[in-house]
Design an enzyme around this catalytic site. Structure first.
Site, short mmCIF file in Angstrom:
data_model
loop_
_atom_site.label_atom_id
_atom_site.label_comp_id
_atom_site.label_asym_id
_atom_site.label_seq_id
_atom_site.Cartn_x
_atom_site.Cartn_y
_atom_site.Cartn_z
N LYS A 30 0.46 23.25 -19.54
CA LYS A 30 1.70 23.94 -19.93
C LYS A 30 1.12 25.52 -19.81
O LYS A 30 1.88 26.33 -18.93
CB LYS A 30 2.32 23.61 -21.16
CG LYS A 30 2.83 22.29 -21.06
CD LYS A 30 3.48 22.24 -22.22
CE LYS A 30 2.73 22.21 -23.72
NZ LYS A 30 1.66 21.29 -23.63
N THR A 31 0.25 25.97 -20.76
CA THR A 31 -0.29 27.47 -20.62
C THR A 31 -0.80 27.81 -19.30
O THR A 31 -0.73 29.03 -18.76
CB THR A 31 -1.45 27.59 -21.74
OG1 THR A 31 -0.82 26.96 -22.81
CG2 THR A 31 -1.76 28.99 -22.17
N ASP A 211 5.32 30.59 -23.88
CA ASP A 211 4.63 29.62 -24.41
C ASP A 211 4.84 29.23 -25.83
O ASP A 211 5.34 29.73 -26.66
CB ASP A 211 2.94 30.15 -24.17
CG ASP A 211 2.15 28.91 -24.31
OD1 ASP A 211 2.50 27.79 -23.96
OD2 ASP A 211 0.82 29.13 -24.17
N GLU A 212 4.68 27.71 -26.18
CA GLU A 212 4.72 27.25 -27.69
C GLU A 212 6.13 27.31 -27.78
O GLU A 212 6.34 27.81 -29.00
CB GLU A 212 3.65 27.97 -28.30
CG GLU A 212 2.35 27.81 -28.12
CD GLU A 212 1.66 26.50 -28.46
OE1 GLU A 212 2.03 25.47 -28.88
OE2 GLU A 212 0.53 26.50 -28.10
N GLN A 242 4.31 19.15 -30.86
CA GLN A 242 3.29 19.78 -31.43
C GLN A 242 4.05 20.90 -32.41
O GLN A 242 3.62 22.07 -32.68
CB GLN A 242 2.47 20.59 -30.44
CG GLN A 242 1.64 19.54 -29.56
CD GLN A 242 0.81 20.59 -28.74
OE1 GLN A 242 -0.04 21.17 -29.27
NE2 GLN A 242 0.74 20.11 -27.70
N ARG A 620 -7.18 18.74 -29.63
CA ARG A 620 -8.01 20.03 -29.27
C ARG A 620 -9.21 19.68 -28.88
O ARG A 620 -9.91 20.34 -28.19
CB ARG A 620 -8.27 20.80 -30.79
CG ARG A 620 -6.82 21.14 -31.36
CD ARG A 620 -6.04 22.14 -30.52
NE ARG A 620 -4.83 21.39 -29.99
CZ ARG A 620 -4.19 21.64 -29.19
NH1 ARG A 620 -4.50 22.61 -28.30
NH2 ARG A 620 -3.29 20.59 -28.79
#
Ligand SMILES: Nc1ncnc2c1ncn2[C@@H]1O[C@H](COP(=O)(O)OP(=O)(O)OP(=O)(O)O)[C@@H](O)[C@H]1O
Ligand SMILES: [Mg+2]
Length: 685
Positions: A30-31, A211-212, A242, A620
């Site tokens: 996504k990023t 983002d996020e 998330q 992560r």
């Protein structure tokens, strides 16, 4: 340009004309879509300064700036890549005047706010003040004014807090200062109430990327809507699994609202995970499984099964730390990943870092603590920031109080109190009061002389800072200033332990170097071309400093092990991750009714958020993951039996493979021995 993107990612990157939402699991790129889309927009002819990309932390912003730079070169510098709060600062500095805010307004930090609230509420108790701060902040981020809070107050406690809030807001206005909530709330007001300002920004914003997105709150969403306007040229990317900032007001409603508010929204799902091995991904999917599915997602990886996820049973905190260090040494000795930066130790709460720091130091392994006490929270740095803030905004009273007394310069408590009373009476800031002709009615003439000396010094410094441009001049200026105010001496006077004083002075030097560096004029290598960084005046640079919470831009290249809270690890990745303290009561954090006085539905929500936090932690990891828990753990001063977290059981690990590898210890010993043998011998003179 299309290199390194799959079909779904390309689709997201090429959707330029209208709103889009990329909804996908961890590590699905996504990023990466955001950085590539910045490049695509520029390639399609949109001016770089008409693109804004909003990230969750300053650190993420720095990283994105670098990635975008690699894709499009210098143009990337013009893109506005920052957090929602920094965007708010930008809007207010440019157009805050219509709200009565001068461009050089100050941003108060948590400490300033606590002391201001103590003052407004007439208490000396920091805990009481912090409780007010928490409530007021919650009200403000929900969009309430003091007046509305007063009307809605449900009990005496809330009524008192609302009254204090009214006084607090008055002071903020008088001091030309804002708090963190204002950085969203005021821009919202600015764009909401002033059509010409709104028009201007909507024209300017050719495309906004977020983002996020799952961790935005209601006011941030409103700000986004006002910023993009009818044309709705934006790209949001996020993952409902998330969302871990519910406790700070983030709401998944923002995800649900998007297709309703923007019917033309293009929703794109990404399914391939490029980060983790199948073993790690399976554990992650198993843990998130029991949560209700808002948006069903599938996630797969073709990086192969990889190493099994390991579970480590630790006797206590010290043992857990030793085991983590042994694991790092062993992996480093036996895998292609030999860099310290390939390792991260992640935990639920800041205070848990301590044992690991000690163990890493003992083993002489370099590390950094991120998301913990930041550099800027250190007393010496806060002292200097107070001075710099005062230069930018003379009416910043908290900064005035701190710099007038640090280092001591003969301005006593009584004098400051008299000055304060006088200032309140005439509705002046402390700095304005200082030069008032009638001050002699309130303060002794000897004290006035000292105050005037201080005032002149500030004026003089401000004048010079305005005319100091480029890093060399800035460095000379800052060093001279420290000498003038006698700061080094002050550190040694106020600290009995010389080593600590020296360490603090070295922090000061780091800070000075960093501030000066931001004034530009350095030659840097950019893709083989030598370019000079943009020159700025020291005063300009100082204006932005209150917002930057870590030296993150400098930390990036350090080859060190990362210690981080799970919250601060969001969006990042490491080849080897160790999740520690995975105990009931820690992760999940107190969700049992016996342990908490919260009602059952709230606890159920909490458990879901804790589960998402565990999911963030697991995802992560790229190649190996170890999860450790404590058989006994410290609770206050006591040591109590620990219980393995339900999340470990839910990861669905094959019991035969999870036990720790007995060879690990041996390998670690060998690695340590080799390292010792290779270390330079101390010289004998
Ligand atoms: N199409 C691709 N080809 C190769 N690598 C990719 C591709 N897409 C993403 N990656 C890599 O996968 C990793 C994860 O990507 P990224 O960080 O963008 O994921 P994300 O969805 O933002 O994750 P998170 O949800 O944790 O924020 C990165 O190392 C990225 O470079
Ligand atoms: Mg990401």
């Amino acid at each position: 340009m299309s290199a390194g993107l799959n079909i779904a990612q390309l689709e997201a990157v090429n959707h330029l004309g209208g709103p889009s939402l990329v909804l996908a699991g961890a590590g699905s790129g996504k990023t990466r879509v955001i950085t590539h889309k910045i490049a695509r927009l520029i390639q399609a002819g949109l001016a770089a300064d008409r693109i804004a990309a909003i990230t969750f932390t300053n650190k993420a912003a720095a990283e994105m700036r670098e990635r975008a730079g690699q894709l499009v070169g210098r143009e990337a510098r013009k893109v506005l890549i920052c957090t929602f709060h920094a965007l708010g600062v930008r809007l207010l500095r440019e157009d805050g005047q219509v709200l009565g805010l001068k461009p050089q307004f100050s941003i108060l930090d948590t400490d300033d706010i606590t002391s201001l609230l103590k003052d407004c509420g007439g208490t000396t108790d920091a805990n009481t003040a912090r409780a007010w701060q928490w409530t007021i902040s919650a009200w403000k981020s929900a969009g309430l004014t003091a007046e509305q809070a007063q009307k809605q107050a449900r009990d005496e406690n809330e009524r008192v807090t609302a009254a204090i809030m009214a006084r607090y807001e008055e002071r903020l206005t008088a001091y030309q200062s804002v708090d963190f909530d204002d950085l969203i709330r005021l821009p919202l007001k600015l764009l909401g109430d002033y059509p010409e300002v709104r028009e201007k920004w909507q024209q300017k914003m050719g495309h906004v990327l977020v983002d996020e997105y799952q961790d935005t709150n209601a006011t941030q969403y409103d700000l986004l809507k006002l910023l993009v306007g009818e044309r709705a040229r934006f790209t949001a990317v996020g993952d409902d699994d998330q969302s871990i900032y519910g406790w700070r007001g983030a709401t998944l409603d923002n995800l649900k609202k998007l297709p309703v508010d923007f019917p033309q929204l293009k929703v794109i799902k990404l399914e391939q995970n490029y980060r983790s091995t199948s073993a790690i991904l399976r554990a992650a999917n198993n843990v998130i499984g029991p949560n209700p599915k808002l948006f069903p997602k599938t996630l797969w990886s073709d990086l192969g099964e990889g190493e099994p996820v390991r579970v480590v049973d630790a006797d206590n905190e010290e043992h857990e730390a030793e085991r983590a260090v042994a694991r790092i040494q062993s992996l480093r000795a036996n895998s292609p990943h030999k860099e310290w930066r390939d390792f991260a130790i992640l935990y639920r709460a800041n205070h848990m870092a301590r044992a690991f720091e000690q163990a890493l130091r003992r083993a002489q392994i370099p590390y950094k603590v991120s998301g913990g006490q930041s550099f800027f929270d250190k007393a010496e740095i806060r002292d200097l920031c107070a001075w710099l803030r005062l230069l930018v905004n003379n009416n910043d009273d908290p900064a005035f109080l701190r710099s007038a007394t640090t280092p001591k310069r003969g301005i006593g408590h009584t004098t400051l109190q008299q000055l304060g009373t006088f200032a309140t009476q005439y509705k002046l800031s402390l700095f304005e009061a200082l030069f008032s002709h009638s001050l002699s009615s309130a303060v002794s003439s000897r004290a006035i002389t000292t105050l005037h000396e201080f005032g002149r010094m500030v004026n003089d410094l401000e004048y010079r800072a305005r005319h100091t441009v480029g890093h060399e001049a800035a460095l000379a200026f800052l060093l001279q200033w420290l000498k003038d105010i006698g700061y080094e001496q002050h550190l040694y006077d106020s600290e009995d332990n010389e080593k600590i004083a020296a360490a603090r002075w070295s922090n000061v030097m780091d800070f000075v170097d960093w501030v000066a560096g931001r004034c530009g004029g350095r030659i840097e290598n950019e893709g083989g071309v030598q370019v000079e960084t943009e020159r700025k005046s020291l005063l300009e640079v100082v204006q932005t400093i209150a917002l930057i919470s870590t030296l993150s831009e400098r930390e990036q290249d350090q080859n060190v092990v990362t210690l981080s809270t799970l919250h601060a690890s969001k969006g990042l990745e490491w080849p080897h991750v160790i999740l520690v303290g995975v105990n009931e009561g820690l992760l999940p954090f107190k969700v049992d009714e016996a342990d908490s006085d919260l009602p059952a539905p709230v606890l159920a929500d909490r458990l879901q958020e804790e589960r998402r936090l565990m999911y963030v932690g697991i995802t992560r990891a790229q190649r190996t993951l170890a999860v450790s828990w404590l058989k006994r753990r410290k609770k206050g001063r006591e040591s109590v039996p620990g219980q393995r977290s339900r999340f470990i059981d839910e990861m669905g690990l094959d019991q035969a493979t999870v036990r720790e590898d007995p060879r690990e210890k041996l390998r670690a010993l060998r690695a340590e021995f080799a390292q010792r043998a290779a270390a330079p011998k101390p010289e004998v003179t």
